[in-house]
Design an enzyme around this catalytic site. Structure first.
Site, PDB file in Angstrom:
ATOM      1  N   VAL A  10       1.088  -1.259   0.120  1.00 34.26           N
ATOM      2  CA  VAL A  10      -0.067  -0.123   0.091  1.00 34.26           C
ATOM      3  C   VAL A  10       0.934   1.305   0.022  1.00 34.26           C
ATOM      4  CG1 VAL A  10      -1.829   1.420   1.335  1.00 34.26           C
ATOM      5  CG2 VAL A  10      -1.783  -1.111   1.248  1.00 34.26           C
ATOM      6  N   VAL A  31       1.187   5.674  -1.490  1.00 32.65           N
ATOM      7  CA  VAL A  31       0.733   6.920  -2.114  1.00 32.65           C
ATOM      8  C   VAL A  31       1.938   7.598  -2.486  1.00 32.65           C
ATOM      9  CG1 VAL A  31      -1.007   8.752  -1.795  1.00 32.65           C
ATOM     10  CG2 VAL A  31      -1.469   6.883  -0.821  1.00 32.65           C
ATOM     11  N   ARG A  36      -2.613  12.688   1.988  1.00 33.67           N
ATOM     12  CA  ARG A  36      -3.318  13.353   2.838  1.00 33.67           C
ATOM     13  C   ARG A  36      -4.503  14.034   2.100  1.00 33.67           C
ATOM     14  NH1 ARG A  36       1.534  13.298   4.613  1.00 33.67           N
ATOM     15  NH2 ARG A  36       1.980  12.342   6.746  1.00 33.67           N
ATOM     16  N   ARG A  37      -4.764  13.232   0.861  1.00 35.32           N
ATOM     17  CA  ARG A  37      -6.063  14.056   0.274  1.00 35.32           C
ATOM     18  C   ARG A  37      -6.991  13.071   0.277  1.00 35.32           C
ATOM     19  NH1 ARG A  37      -2.822  17.468  -4.625  1.00 35.32           N
ATOM     20  NH2 ARG A  37      -1.339  18.093  -3.399  1.00 35.32           N
ATOM     21  N   GLY A  38      -7.161  11.803   0.945  1.00 35.02           N
ATOM     22  CA  GLY A  38      -8.157  11.134   0.651  1.00 35.02           C
ATOM     23  C   GLY A  38      -7.727   9.789  -0.176  1.00 35.02           C
ATOM     24  N   LEU A  94      -5.723   7.476   0.070  1.00 32.81           N
ATOM     25  CA  LEU A  94      -5.428   6.058   0.908  1.00 32.81           C
ATOM     26  C   LEU A  94      -6.887   5.628   1.353  1.00 32.81           C
ATOM     27  CD1 LEU A  94      -3.765   3.907   2.001  1.00 32.81           C
ATOM     28  CD2 LEU A  94      -3.406   5.282   4.219  1.00 32.81           C
ATOM     29  N   THR A  95      -7.645   6.442   1.957  1.00 32.08           N
ATOM     30  CA  THR A  95      -8.851   6.029   2.305  1.00 32.08           C
ATOM     31  C   THR A  95      -9.912   5.384   1.250  1.00 32.08           C
ATOM     32  OG1 THR A  95      -8.792   7.759   4.132  1.00 32.08           O
ATOM     33  CG2 THR A  95     -11.070   6.741   3.488  1.00 32.08           C
ATOM     34  N   TYR A 151      -3.472   1.915   9.916  1.00 31.34           N
ATOM     35  CA  TYR A 151      -4.446   1.039   9.862  1.00 31.34           C
ATOM     36  C   TYR A 151      -5.412   0.944  10.547  1.00 31.34           C
ATOM     37  CZ  TYR A 151      -1.351   0.133   5.856  1.00 31.34           C
ATOM     38  OH  TYR A 151      -0.529   0.457   4.801  1.00 31.34           O
ATOM     39  N   PHE A 191       5.279 -10.684   3.800  1.00 31.09           N
ATOM     40  CA  PHE A 191       4.390 -10.404   2.835  1.00 31.09           C
ATOM     41  C   PHE A 191       4.239  -8.887   2.803  1.00 31.09           C
ATOM     42  CE2 PHE A 191       1.275 -11.594   5.721  1.00 31.09           C
ATOM     43  CZ  PHE A 191       0.263 -10.403   5.508  1.00 31.09           C
TER      44      PHE A 191
END
Length: 405
Positions: free
Chosen positions: A83, A85, A91-93, A95-96, A124, A405
């Site tokens: 994962v 970005v 911090r702009r959405g 990841l969410t 997380y 992993f």
């Protein structure tokens, strides 16, 4: 800001998204040679990217496997293996949005649990993952650390050639099996990048296998770091154990005996060992087994709470009703009765209330309900229920993953 789209990664976007992951984790871009060798370990399946037009700015990757849960059942697992970005789009959405898409996909495909290793522990929890298994780092100084005389010396240990290590270890891992809660399966795409590149002809790691009365039953993968300097020419090398897995205690002890018998070594260091591994008890002097660190290892996320709770076993105690809250997968929100007979949804009043990430911490038995309540992670409507939950969820062996992993 919503100047991006989240969608499945296509075949021709695999390398670009792997490069993006590497840069977000501060590693180098993958070379042409490495991509040719290990690109198959980064398939497009089960990868979601955030894109600004055709340009990837985020990646959330996983692979399908399975996980052992308390009681011995093995459940489908979404193993989140990458994962990231891009640094100028954090911090702009992004990841969410990716994590939401990934969770929706797990739920739609009927996968009851998801797991990951967290690069940063603060990330997380808000996506429902909880620290579900710990690992310890041990240091054994040589030649002081040695096994005591009553540890049986059974079986034989042989070192493999790189070519043998590539072909024999996958089958041996399958034979050893998922015998501890938290252990996961290793699908075909896992091996090239996580094993083959380390132990193959171009790798630096060494593999040794233990054979007992019924054949091969354990193996160790390790590397060496030379610590000799002009100031300390006799300090010797350090053996760094990447993994040591065995089907039983005798094979495990034999592999530790082998490591402690290697000449010109100043010590053995092993990270992410089970926290309850009785290594000190194997030694003639238990003080020579030093635990230098204990850290979070496996993070677990119930995706289908009802299915996950129903799949594991519980110890003998009166029932407890859990009120579970799940912001990202609201279908999980509700009350669940847990008893020695199993678990199911219920309309009964809740004894304990917790978020889904805390359920992930409780699920494998690493943490007690009482400890989680004292930490403010569980609200006890009935304080007496904490002792019952402690007994229901506890396990004899601590959970452990044992797989990178």
């Amino acid at each position: 800001m919503t100047d991006f789209d989240v969608r499945a990664v296509t075949e021709d976007e695999r390398r670009a998204t792997l490069d993006l992951l590497g840069r977000s984790l501060h590693t180098n871009r993958i070379s042409d040679d490495s991509w040719a060798q290990y690109g198959d370990s980064w398939p497009a399946a089960h990868k979601f990217g955030a894109f600004d037009g055709a340009t990837p700015i985020g990646i959330a990757s996983s692979f399908d496997t399975e996980i052992a849960v308390p009681g011995g059942a093995v459940l489908p697992l979404g193993a989140v293996d990458g994962v990231g970005v891009r640094a100028d789009r954090t911090r702009r959405g992004v990841l969410t949005a990716m994590m939401a898409e990934q969770l929706d996909d797990f739920a739609a495909r009927g996968i009851p649990l998801a797991a990951l290793h967290a690069s940063e522990p603060t990330i997380y929890g808000r996506f429902g993952y909880g620290s579900a298994a710990l690992g310890k780092t041990v240091w054994l100084p040589r030649p002081a650390a040695r096994l005591h005389e009553r540890v049986p010396a059974a079986g034989d240990v042989r070192m493999l050639t790189p070519e043998e290590a590539l072909t024999e270890i996958p089958a041996l891992y399958q034979r050893i099996g998922l015998h501890r809660a938290g252990m996961i399966g290793r699908p075909a795409e896992w091996w090239p990048i996580a094993h083959d590149r380390l132990v193959g002809p171009q790798g630096s790691h060494v593999v040794a296998v233990h054979s007992g009365p019924d054949g091969d039953d354990g193996f160790v993968v390790y590397d060496t770091v030379d610590r000799r300097t002009l100031a300390s020419p006799d300090e010797g090398a350090v053996l760094k154990v990447r993994e040591l897995l065995a089907a039983d205690a005798a094979a495990r002890a034999a592999l530790w005996r082998f490591l402690l018998s290697i000449d010109l070594v100043s010590g053995v260091r092993a990270r992410y060992r089970p926290v309850d591994e009785p290594l000190a008890l194997l030694l003639a002097d238990h003080r020579h087994a030093h635990t230098t660190d204990v850290e979070d290892d496996l993070w677990l996320r119930p995706v289908d709470v009802a299915a996950a709770l129903a799949a594991r076993t519980y110890r003998a105690a009166a029932p407890v009703v859990l009120a579970v809250a799940d912001r990202m997968l609201p279908a999980n929100t509700g009350n669940y009765e847990v008893s020695p007979d199993g678990a199911h949804r219920t309309d009964a009043a809740a004894d304990l209330a917790l978020d889904v990430d805390t359920l992930g911490m409780l699920y494998l038995g690493q943490w007690s309900a009482t400890a989680l309540a004292e930490a403010g992670r569980i609200t006890a409507h009935d304080p007496a229920a904490l002792a019952r939950a402690d007994e229901l969820f506890t396990t004899i062996a601590a959970p452990w993953c044992g797989t990178y992993f």
